[in-house]
Write a protein that holds these residues in place. Structure first.
Motif, PDB file in Angstrom:
ATOM      1  N   UNK A 169       0.832  -1.203   0.000  1.00 12.94           N
ATOM      2  CA  UNK A 169       0.000   0.000   0.000  1.00 12.94           C
ATOM      3  C   UNK A 169       0.869   1.257   0.000  1.00 12.94           C
ATOM      4  N   UNK A 170       1.931   1.253   0.794  1.00 11.95           N
ATOM      5  CA  UNK A 170       2.807   2.425   0.855  1.00 11.95           C
ATOM      6  C   UNK A 170       3.493   2.690  -0.483  1.00 11.95           C
ATOM      7  N   UNK A 171       3.897   1.627  -1.173  1.00 19.53           N
ATOM      8  CA  UNK A 171       4.533   1.812  -2.484  1.00 19.53           C
ATOM      9  C   UNK A 171       3.545   2.353  -3.511  1.00 19.53           C
ATOM     10  N   UNK A 172       2.310   1.838  -3.488  1.00 19.69           N
ATOM     11  CA  UNK A 172       1.285   2.332  -4.412  1.00 19.69           C
ATOM     12  C   UNK A 172       0.966   3.792  -4.091  1.00 19.69           C
ATOM     13  N   UNK A 173       0.975   4.118  -2.808  1.00 19.23           N
ATOM     14  CA  UNK A 173       0.664   5.489  -2.396  1.00 19.23           C
ATOM     15  C   UNK A 173       1.655   6.487  -2.989  1.00 19.23           C
ATOM     16  N   UNK A 174       2.936   6.114  -3.022  1.00 15.97           N
ATOM     17  CA  UNK A 174       3.938   7.025  -3.579  1.00 15.97           C
ATOM     18  C   UNK A 174       3.648   7.321  -5.046  1.00 15.97           C
ATOM     19  N   UNK A 175       3.186   6.320  -5.782  1.00 12.95           N
ATOM     20  CA  UNK A 175       2.853   6.521  -7.196  1.00 12.95           C
ATOM     21  C   UNK A 175       1.544   7.301  -7.344  1.00 12.95           C
ATOM     22  N   UNK A 176       0.515   6.849  -6.616  1.00 17.04           N
ATOM     23  CA  UNK A 176      -0.814   7.443  -6.782  1.00 17.04           C
ATOM     24  C   UNK A 176      -0.844   8.908  -6.363  1.00 17.04           C
ATOM     25  N   UNK A 177      -0.021   9.281  -5.380  1.00 12.71           N
ATOM     26  CA  UNK A 177      -0.022  10.664  -4.909  1.00 12.71           C
ATOM     27  C   UNK A 177       0.639  11.619  -5.893  1.00 12.71           C
ATOM     28  N   UNK A 178       1.279  11.074  -6.933  1.00 15.87           N
ATOM     29  CA  UNK A 178       1.901  11.910  -7.965  1.00 15.87           C
ATOM     30  C   UNK A 178       1.104  11.842  -9.271  1.00 15.87           C
ATOM     31  N   UNK A 179      -0.106  11.284  -9.194  1.00 15.23           N
ATOM     32  CA  UNK A 179      -0.892  11.050 -10.410  1.00 15.23           C
ATOM     33  C   UNK A 179      -2.151  11.910 -10.459  1.00 15.23           C
ATOM     34  N   UNK A 180      -2.408  12.535 -11.597  1.00 10.89           N
ATOM     35  CA  UNK A 180      -3.632  13.331 -11.782  1.00 10.89           C
ATOM     36  C   UNK A 180      -4.863  12.444 -11.781  1.00 10.89           C
ATOM     37  N   UNK A 181      -4.662  11.144 -11.897  1.00  9.38           N
ATOM     38  CA  UNK A 181      -5.785  10.217 -11.835  1.00  9.38           C
ATOM     39  C   UNK A 181      -6.461  10.283 -10.468  1.00  9.38           C
ATOM     40  N   UNK A 182      -5.674  10.494  -9.407  1.00 10.26           N
ATOM     41  CA  UNK A 182      -6.205  10.447  -8.049  1.00 10.26           C
ATOM     42  C   UNK A 182      -6.027  11.735  -7.240  1.00 10.26           C
ATOM     43  N   UNK A 183      -5.237  12.694  -7.731  1.00  8.75           N
ATOM     44  CA  UNK A 183      -4.920  13.888  -6.954  1.00  8.75           C
ATOM     45  C   UNK A 183      -5.230  15.143  -7.767  1.00  8.75           C
ATOM     46  N   UNK A 184      -5.832  16.119  -7.097  1.00  7.86           N
ATOM     47  CA  UNK A 184      -6.150  17.383  -7.758  1.00  7.86           C
ATOM     48  C   UNK A 184      -4.874  18.084  -8.241  1.00  7.86           C
ATOM     49  N   UNK A 185      -5.015  18.821  -9.345  1.00  7.11           N
ATOM     50  CA  UNK A 185      -3.866  19.492  -9.956  1.00  7.11           C
ATOM     51  C   UNK A 185      -3.154  20.416  -8.983  1.00  7.11           C
ATOM     52  N   UNK A 186      -3.923  21.132  -8.155  1.00  8.59           N
ATOM     53  CA  UNK A 186      -3.305  22.069  -7.211  1.00  8.59           C
ATOM     54  C   UNK A 186      -2.422  21.352  -6.192  1.00  8.59           C
ATOM     55  N   UNK A 187      -2.845  20.184  -5.749  1.00 11.02           N
ATOM     56  CA  UNK A 187      -2.050  19.408  -4.796  1.00 11.02           C
ATOM     57  C   UNK A 187      -0.855  18.758  -5.469  1.00 11.02           C
ATOM     58  N   UNK A 188      -0.997  18.399  -6.727  1.00 14.43           N
ATOM     59  CA  UNK A 188       0.116  17.783  -7.451  1.00 14.43           C
ATOM     60  C   UNK A 188       1.317  18.710  -7.503  1.00 14.43           C
ATOM     61  N   UNK A 189       1.056  19.989  -7.671  1.00 12.54           N
ATOM     62  CA  UNK A 189       2.152  20.950  -7.727  1.00 12.54           C
ATOM     63  C   UNK A 189       2.913  20.984  -6.399  1.00 12.54           C
ATOM     64  N   UNK A 190       2.197  20.775  -5.299  1.00 10.74           N
ATOM     65  CA  UNK A 190       2.823  20.834  -3.968  1.00 10.74           C
ATOM     66  C   UNK A 190       3.703  19.611  -3.691  1.00 10.74           C
ATOM     67  N   UNK A 191       3.328  18.456  -4.258  1.00  7.76           N
ATOM     68  CA  UNK A 191       4.033  17.212  -3.925  1.00  7.76           C
ATOM     69  C   UNK A 191       4.935  16.709  -5.042  1.00  7.76           C
ATOM     70  N   UNK A 192       4.991  17.404  -6.152  1.00  4.43           N
ATOM     71  CA  UNK A 192       5.744  16.951  -7.306  1.00  4.43           C
ATOM     72  C   UNK A 192       7.190  16.625  -6.927  1.00  4.43           C
TER      73      UNK A 192
END
Length: 333
Positions: free
Chosen positions: A29-52
């Protein structure tokens, strides 16, 4: 990929992952989280800029603010197979997978009982196995089919008076009371392959020292005076003990390890789980066989993406995102 359109991003979803044997469910789950948190599929564009390009914390408020993720039923490190993942509002649906019907395939290795009832544990007792035949096993399976009472293993995370059961066993603390049996349903149980001696499985090399074995015996005998951890050896150097493969469909809360352990006792032997695969969890399956089934994303897809995200297609999706989109179940508000 008709289920997902640019207009409804980001999405909340459920999807299945084919967990390999070895890693813990939480590490997956932790490994998938690292990928999913950088993906526009699951994260809003505004948050993506913060975590890129940043590593996401495994826990805490900050972690949940970026992405909510969870799994619908842990698999032991030894086990492989279906692991249901929920993201966003999908995490609210995960509880339904704890009580759903599940299917497993497991290999039972006779002659050796371990503290955890599987090959990850330490040997606590040896017992005869040569007398067990395929016919013996098949005629005994009916005792473990239907509505049955099952006692969870003492080496489990279930708590008694606020303390995990495995803590009583490891520290030699007498149990305050017997482990409460639970009613579970074994819808089907069949022997699908008789391996006999033709296999490469061996008893665990790990053994319990005298103090550890005495501690386990103390915990067990506090509620069952008749329990014995004494060896009843029937060894022949170089000869592999009998093994066989079971397939079962069971209700939520069923311990496959306990079925194998109890079956071996009913056969006048000892036994433990050598391999375990969860082949279905609710509507997620390794091999889709019915309408409405969802197949699972192979773990290698995520593992490869973790080291190299790879090229993107014309719509900007990477391979792991495409694979997930083909297999996910969208979850609305």
């Amino acid at each position: 990929m008709p289920k997902v359109s640019l207009s409804n991003l980001p999405v909340s979803a459920l999807f299945g992952v084919t967990k390999p044997s070895g890693p813990t469910s939480m590490s997956i789950i932790n490994d998938i989280k690292q990928l999913a948190s950088q993906s526009r599929l699951f994260v809003e564009a505004s948050k993506l800029e913060q975590v890129k390009g940043k590593k996401i914390p495994k826990k805490g408020k900050r972690s949940r603010e970026i992405l909510k993720i969870g799994q619908g039923g842990t698999l032991d490190p030894l086990a492989d197979g279906v692991l249901v993942v929920g993201i966003g509002k999908g995490t609210k649906k995960l509880s339904e997978f704890l009580d759903c019907t599940k299917e497993y395939q497991t290999t039972c290795l006779l002659g050796c009982e371990t503290d955890t009832y599987d090959s990850e544990g330490a040997t606590v007792r040896l017992a005869p196995w040569r007398h067990v035949t395929r016919e013996n096993v098949e005629s005994t399976l009916s005792q473990f089919t239907g509505e049955i009472q099952q006692t969870p293993p003492i080496f489990s995370a279930l708590k008694m008076d606020g303390r995990p059961l495995y803590e009583y066993a490891r520290k030699g603390i007498p149990l305050p009371r017997p482990i409460e049996p639970r009613q579970v349903t074994v819808h089907s149980l069949e022997l699908v392959e008789w391996l006999g001696n033709n296999h490469s499985f061996r008893w665990p090399e790990k053994t319990m020292d005298g103090d550890a074995k005495q501690a386990l015996a103390t915990a067990l005998k506090s509620v069952n005076e008749g329990v014995s951890l004494d060896d009843n050896r029937e060894l022949d150097e170089g000869e592999a003990p009998q093994a066989f493969v079971l397939k079962m469909r069971v209700s939520g809360g069923t311990y496959v390890r306990s079925i194998v352990h109890d079956l071996a006792h009913a056969l006048g032997s000892a036994g433990h789980v050598a391999t375990l695969s969860r082949t279905r969890q609710g509507r997620f399956a390794l091999h889709s066989t019915a309408e409405g089934d969802y197949s699972c994303v192979p773990w290698e897809i995520f593992a490869n993406a973790s080291s190299d995200a790879g090229a993107v297609d014309d719509e900007g999706w990477t391979e792991w995102e495409r694979e997930v989109m083909q297999r996910l179940e969208l979850v609305g508000a």
